[in-house]
Design an enzyme around this catalytic site. Structure first.
Site, mmCIF file in Angstrom:
data_model
loop_
_atom_site.group_PDB
_atom_site.id
_atom_site.type_symbol
_atom_site.label_atom_id
_atom_site.label_comp_id
_atom_site.label_asym_id
_atom_site.label_seq_id
_atom_site.Cartn_x
_atom_site.Cartn_y
_atom_site.Cartn_z
ATOM 1 N N ALA A 262 -1.231 6.325 0.987
ATOM 2 C CA ALA A 262 -2.441 5.807 1.124
ATOM 3 C C ALA A 262 -2.721 5.079 2.438
ATOM 4 C CB ALA A 262 -2.713 4.631 -0.142
ATOM 5 N N LEU B 69 0.963 -1.148 0.236
ATOM 6 C CA LEU B 69 -0.184 0.067 0.013
ATOM 7 C C LEU B 69 0.974 1.349 0.025
ATOM 8 C CD1 LEU B 69 -3.228 0.516 -0.091
ATOM 9 C CD2 LEU B 69 -2.927 0.855 2.649
ATOM 10 N N ASP B 70 0.594 2.146 -0.902
ATOM 11 C CA ASP B 70 1.469 3.341 -1.059
ATOM 12 C C ASP B 70 1.709 4.255 0.213
ATOM 13 O OD1 ASP B 70 1.926 2.947 -3.723
ATOM 14 O OD2 ASP B 70 0.394 4.153 -4.348
ATOM 15 N N PRO B 71 2.782 4.896 0.749
ATOM 16 C CA PRO B 71 2.911 5.482 1.733
ATOM 17 C C PRO B 71 1.787 6.645 1.837
ATOM 18 C CG PRO B 71 4.957 5.219 0.954
ATOM 19 C CD PRO B 71 4.061 4.856 -0.183
#
EC number: 5.4.99.25
Length: 296
Positions: free
Chosen positions: A41, A37-39
């Site tokens: 997000a 999961l992107d930072p």
């Protein structure tokens, strides 16, 4: 200690950092996550503890869903709010415009990942090359978008909210980028929340603060979901085999079944005894072959 944590990852930290924080809170060494999961997000990040890391592949190739906001009018290097602006547009899309474009982004598609992504380029992560100012040219790949729905369109602030249901490998940032290009208005992800990863749902997720509180107050693993939580669609054989057969399975030995067994050809299955995990096995032509053995 072994099992799963349905973590609600906060914005601002990477998935790897979240794993390290869980390690520190629980004082365990063997920890992994299922699905980066992107930072920037937030939301569902399944965390595997101990022997549960052996079934992580069964938690990755699953349906995922997201809620996200696209800001129109700009294209950015990272395709999210963190990147530098590389192009602008004065076009403000209407709800009707967006709804007409959406069908082009549903189904089996070819999608180019963002340059700032974890995709490997000659053994190096694309985002590392992009950060160093190197040209990154990623090839498109097959993805599967099951549902993309417009939830609201705010023309005054030139943004729109969406719901996405997809298979693994889909980049939400790429959808925002390509949808903006299709509409001629450009766009990037302003906000992103993952609300589902297979059997893990946002409504049941716990924060790092909750995890720390539960661990410090009870130490009874009440926050842990069972190892088999991600194996619910797999055939489960509990207390089917004898103690001698279980011992052989744990030692990695194949065992042959006689014709009395109704499971003699059930394919991949989860084997346990007394509801304690034993192994993932393949049972074909009355032969049990251990695939993943659990040391619990």
């Amino acid at each position: 200690m072994y099992g799963w944590i349905n973590l609600d990852k906060p914005c601002g930290i990477s998935s790897a950092s979240a794993v390290n924080l869980v390690k520190k809170i629980l004082n365990v060494k063997k920890v992994g996550h299922a699905g980066t999961l992107d930072p920037l997000a937030s939301g569902v990040l399944p965390i595997a503890i101990g022997e549960a890391t052996k079934v992580m592949p069964y938690a990755v190739d699953v349906v995922k869903s997201y809620l996200f906001t696209v800001q129109w009018g700009e294209q950015r290097t990272t395709d999210d709010i963190e990147g530098k602006i590389v192009a602008k547009s004065d076009i403000v899309p209407s709800s009707e415009d967006i709804k007409k474009a959406i069908p082009n982004f549903i189904g089996l598609l070819r999608q180019v990942p963002p340059n700032f992504s974890a995709v490997h380029v000659n053994g190096v992560r694309a985002f590392k090359l992009a950060r160093n100012g190197q040209d990154v040219s990623l090839t498109s790949r097959d993805v599967n978008v099951l549902k993309l729905k417009l939830l609201s369109a705010d023309q005054e602030n030139n943004k729109a909210d969406f719901y996405l249901l997809c298979k693994k490998g889909v980049y939400v940032r790429s959808i925002a980028r390509d949808l903006g290009i299709e509409l001629g208005c450009l766009g990037y992800v302003r906000k992103l929340q993952r609300v589902r990863v297979g059997c893990f749902r946002k409504k049941n997720a716990i924060t790092l603060e909750m995890l720390k509180m539960l661990y410090n107050n009870s130490r009874k693993c009440s926050y842990l979901l069972p190892l088999w939580y991600v194996l619910q669609d797999m055939k489960h054989l509990n207390d089917v085999f004898s103690d001698i057969q279980i011992k052989k399975i744990k030692n990695g030995q194949n065992i042959e079944l006689n014709n009395l067994y109704v499971v003699r050809n059930c394919g991949i299955c989860y084997v346990s005894t007394g509801n304690v995990p034993v192994a993932i096995c393949s049972i074909v032509n009355s032969v049990v072959r251990p695939v993943r053995i659990f040391n619990v």
